[in-house]
Design a protein around this motif. Sequence first.
Motif, mmCIF file in Angstrom:
data_model
loop_
_atom_site.group_PDB
_atom_site.id
_atom_site.type_symbol
_atom_site.label_atom_id
_atom_site.label_comp_id
_atom_site.label_asym_id
_atom_site.label_seq_id
_atom_site.Cartn_x
_atom_site.Cartn_y
_atom_site.Cartn_z
ATOM 1 N N LEU A 65 31.681 48.580 31.345
ATOM 2 C CA LEU A 65 30.750 47.695 30.654
ATOM 3 C C LEU A 65 31.193 46.085 30.828
ATOM 4 O O LEU A 65 30.341 45.300 30.675
ATOM 5 C CB LEU A 65 30.645 48.093 29.043
ATOM 6 N N LYS A 66 32.395 46.025 30.691
ATOM 7 C CA LYS A 66 32.951 44.545 30.936
ATOM 8 C C LYS A 66 32.674 44.090 32.381
ATOM 9 O O LYS A 66 32.431 42.734 32.340
ATOM 10 C CB LYS A 66 34.455 44.610 30.705
ATOM 11 N N ASN A 67 32.817 44.974 33.161
ATOM 12 C CA ASN A 67 32.419 44.303 34.481
ATOM 13 C C ASN A 67 30.801 44.072 34.686
ATOM 14 O O ASN A 67 30.538 43.058 35.271
ATOM 15 C CB ASN A 67 32.769 45.483 35.819
ATOM 16 N N LYS A 68 30.052 44.939 34.098
ATOM 17 C CA LYS A 68 28.885 44.624 34.096
ATOM 18 C C LYS A 68 28.319 43.209 33.278
ATOM 19 O O LYS A 68 27.534 42.308 33.789
ATOM 20 C CB LYS A 68 27.761 45.700 33.399
ATOM 21 N N SER A 69 29.067 42.856 32.283
ATOM 22 C CA SER A 69 28.527 41.808 31.543
ATOM 23 C C SER A 69 29.367 40.415 32.266
ATOM 24 O O SER A 69 28.460 39.516 32.329
ATOM 25 C CB SER A 69 29.584 41.968 30.178
ATOM 26 N N GLU A 70 30.331 40.612 32.955
ATOM 27 C CA GLU A 70 30.975 39.599 33.786
ATOM 28 C C GLU A 70 29.977 39.334 34.863
ATOM 29 O O GLU A 70 29.693 38.117 35.086
ATOM 30 C CB GLU A 70 32.233 39.870 34.292
ATOM 31 N N LYS A 71 29.466 40.268 35.355
ATOM 32 C CA LYS A 71 28.428 40.117 36.680
ATOM 33 C C LYS A 71 27.151 39.573 36.084
ATOM 34 O O LYS A 71 26.784 38.445 36.762
ATOM 35 C CB LYS A 71 28.316 41.497 37.248
ATOM 36 N N ILE A 72 26.704 39.775 34.978
ATOM 37 C CA ILE A 72 25.459 39.123 34.504
ATOM 38 C C ILE A 72 25.788 37.727 34.093
ATOM 39 O O ILE A 72 24.763 36.875 34.415
ATOM 40 C CB ILE A 72 25.073 39.961 33.234
ATOM 41 N N LYS A 73 27.076 37.404 33.490
ATOM 42 C CA LYS A 73 27.083 35.870 33.116
ATOM 43 C C LYS A 73 27.366 35.206 34.391
ATOM 44 O O LYS A 73 27.113 34.141 34.436
ATOM 45 C CB LYS A 73 28.674 36.248 32.486
ATOM 46 N N LYS A 112 40.867 39.071 30.999
ATOM 47 C CA LYS A 112 40.233 38.166 31.527
ATOM 48 C C LYS A 112 39.873 38.696 33.044
ATOM 49 O O LYS A 112 40.620 38.338 34.239
ATOM 50 C CB LYS A 112 41.157 37.040 31.997
ATOM 51 N N GLY A 113 39.086 39.751 32.916
ATOM 52 C CA GLY A 113 38.361 40.253 34.091
ATOM 53 C C GLY A 113 39.361 41.534 34.765
ATOM 54 O O GLY A 113 40.347 41.904 34.019
ATOM 55 N N PRO A 114 38.451 42.320 35.642
ATOM 56 C CA PRO A 114 39.300 43.590 35.686
ATOM 57 C C PRO A 114 40.571 43.725 36.514
ATOM 58 O O PRO A 114 41.367 44.657 36.384
ATOM 59 C CB PRO A 114 38.044 44.256 37.018
ATOM 60 N N SER A 115 40.822 42.579 37.122
ATOM 61 C CA SER A 115 42.034 42.412 38.068
ATOM 62 C C SER A 115 43.225 41.789 36.999
ATOM 63 O O SER A 115 44.095 41.261 37.561
ATOM 64 C CB SER A 115 41.941 41.436 39.217
ATOM 65 N N ASP A 116 42.830 41.547 35.909
ATOM 66 C CA ASP A 116 44.060 41.175 34.951
ATOM 67 C C ASP A 116 45.075 42.094 34.724
ATOM 68 O O ASP A 116 44.930 43.135 34.741
ATOM 69 C CB ASP A 116 43.348 40.943 33.425
ATOM 70 N N PRO A 117 46.538 41.498 34.836
ATOM 71 C CA PRO A 117 47.525 42.082 34.827
ATOM 72 C C PRO A 117 47.490 43.296 33.563
ATOM 73 O O PRO A 117 48.066 44.370 33.787
ATOM 74 C CB PRO A 117 48.600 41.272 34.762
ATOM 75 N N VAL A 118 47.099 42.796 32.498
ATOM 76 C CA VAL A 118 46.946 43.569 31.307
ATOM 77 C C VAL A 118 46.208 44.704 31.553
ATOM 78 O O VAL A 118 46.647 46.122 31.267
ATOM 79 C CB VAL A 118 46.814 43.058 30.166
ATOM 80 N N THR A 119 45.046 44.614 32.016
ATOM 81 C CA THR A 119 44.159 45.831 32.337
ATOM 82 C C THR A 119 44.717 46.770 33.201
ATOM 83 O O THR A 119 44.696 48.222 33.022
ATOM 84 C CB THR A 119 42.688 45.065 33.043
ATOM 85 N N ILE A 120 45.306 46.154 34.204
ATOM 86 C CA ILE A 120 45.916 47.020 35.527
ATOM 87 C C ILE A 120 47.031 47.860 34.726
ATOM 88 O O ILE A 120 47.331 49.154 35.186
ATOM 89 C CB ILE A 120 46.293 46.203 36.775
ATOM 90 N N GLN A 121 47.765 47.274 33.950
ATOM 91 C CA GLN A 121 48.967 47.990 33.312
ATOM 92 C C GLN A 121 48.536 48.913 32.485
ATOM 93 O O GLN A 121 49.087 50.376 32.281
ATOM 94 C CB GLN A 121 49.779 46.943 32.599
ATOM 95 N N VAL A 122 47.574 48.562 31.810
ATOM 96 C CA VAL A 122 46.894 49.769 30.818
ATOM 97 C C VAL A 122 46.613 50.960 31.556
ATOM 98 O O VAL A 122 46.793 52.309 31.345
ATOM 99 C CB VAL A 122 45.862 49.410 29.879
#
Length: 725
Positions: free
Chosen positions: A551-559, A455-465
């Motif tokens: 790519l995910k950050n771009k899509s979130e920004k456009i959204k 759920k976004g770039p600051s998501d704990p899962v993304t940070i952990q990965v």
Amino acid sequence: MSSLSLAVGNCGKGRNAENLSSEFVPHSSLGSEFLTKRLYGLNLKDLGSPKVRTRKKFRTAAEIKKWKKQDYPWHGDIDPDTKTPLKYLSYFKPLDEKPKPVTLAFEKPLVNLEKQLIEVRRMAEDTGLDFTDQIYALEAKYQQALRDLYTHLTPIQRLQIARHPNRPTVLDHILNMTEKWVELHGDRAGYDDPAMVTGIGSIEGRSYLFIGHQKGRNTKENIMRNFAMPTPHGYRKALRMMKYADHHGFPIVTFVDTPGAFADLRSEELGQGEAIAYNLRAMFGLKVPIITVVTGEGGSGGALAIGCANKLLMLENSAFYVASPEACAAILWKSSQAAPKAAEKLRITAQEHYRLRIADGIIPEPLGGAHADPFWASQQIKHAILDAMAELGRMNSEQLLHQRMLKFRSIGGFQEGIQVEPERKRNMKLSEANTPPADLESELANLKKKILEAKGPSDPVTIQVLEKLQEDLDTEMTKAFIAMGLDDKIKSLKLELQRAPILDQPLNKSLQEKADKIMQEFKQKLSQPGAYLGLKQKLYTVNMASRLIELKNKSEKIKNEVNQKITTTVKAKIDRLNAASQKLRNGDSLDTNLVEEVEKAKKELKDVLRSANLEIVGTRKRTNVAVPPELEEEVAKVNAEIKEEMERAVTRSDLSEKIEELKAEIVKDSNSEKVKELETEIREGIAATLSVTPVKKKVENLREKLASLTKDDADSKVVPENGRW
């Protein structure tokens, strides 16, 4: 052959032999030549008798035969007062010429320092100036670089040291350790294998029987010794000596240094496997202490045939394996260039064997390997043998046999005295939670799933990965820098950066050139096929993760931008659109007013999207085509067949090397022309192979079935706008 002129005269009647004179006129210097007693037409014994009755002079020629010097068994200039006459009985003589120094690939960074040191010393001799401080500094720097390099060796580098052409051989170690030594030959069946040496020697007054694989010190000796690959005669010769030692109570010391038993047709016909197996069985019945020292490389059964010992000791840079890394890589990865990866997986080093309790001790070597100081390495082996004998000497015959048996039984994890459960089920498959990704593709698929579900770039899962990936990458980079010999250069560059006066300003020209040179050397070594595969995989994974997150950050920004520009009125109309779509899916008809509202809402939504700098390519209606279950099963089955056929195609068309090259190029620059060319070649190669397979027909039939389900649904097609699809 030389000739000798002989003139004989003044031979009168009745004259005594004393009046007989002879004149010898040699044509060449005799030196150590031997003069035969037989002359052409005349016996020298007759010259002393008064039978000659003519006064006429005569001339004849004599044969001169040169004495052939014998090198074996006795030396030509043997010292009569020598205290070690037995050394003259051996073929093993000191080399006439000193072996040329050989620099291994990973040792090349040390060559530059050595050249600088030699140059400074030469300048000091030529000019007479005092360069003591500079020489000491360079020597300290060289020793530190040597220490750092040999402290962090990879398995394949240790194997290269074990195969070094100047590494001391078994006879070198034996002659350095023993006070007395005599080599014994023959298997008592008419053969003497030079690849296997045996003999009796004494250490500190105690006799030992030594057996070992003997490599050559140059090409000529290697051919004579068959590169330390024994034939069945060699193993039967070793067995004869073991029985001899068992009969007389001599401890047995074996030295292992062979790539394996000789596997030619003649050796197989003579029973190579039977000879090795017989040695394995016989060694477990010997009632004397047995100590095995791995001095170089120990290959498979050829090494184990003299290695079933009470104590197994390994030199620091030796290797013991069931198959060479090159052979393993050729079998598993279809290329011997993957030998570094195979060496890591096989666990061939002395450190791994000691950790697994296969080896009982590690014998240290001097920095640079045993060939840097052979005598010191031999003395370390001697001390290790004496320490092992101090322990084994306290055991009787039964205890030695029992200890030897327990040593090999414990290697497989068996514990003596603990009953094994006969009905216990042992599942050798790892649990799904602990199963590592089978390959790079599956690892990337799991990574993509985690990032997209976050759920976004600051998501704990993304940070952990990302943290885990970065940690793994740092570890692999450190190992690679050490293996490439760039560790010292990076440290020196860091020190210079710390001494820089202002950190905010850009690097000066010299520091920038050093950094660029290190990076260029790193990329050059990294691009070698089959090298640093772990690092390449980590770099590829990190790059892929960075792209996905971008790519995910771009899509979130456009959204977010679209949601901000959509008013409450437009959102209500979107809800009306969704309701109308639901009615259509249920089969209900729409009234005229609702159709007009839907069209109006579409136009407003397009205007909102255009205001967010988004180009409208086309519109389509979503349709849910009900796919029969049997068709879904057929699709899954065909997909599995396609995957298997693609793997076969890669193997048949030798595309694996191009795929490895593509991975290496993606790490450098994923958008380069080289990457596009390689992708095109790989696709064309796979397509050409698949075009003639039965899978193609199955795919075409499946497409026809799927097309028949959607051929009446014209609304599912995209409506083109502005000439684009």
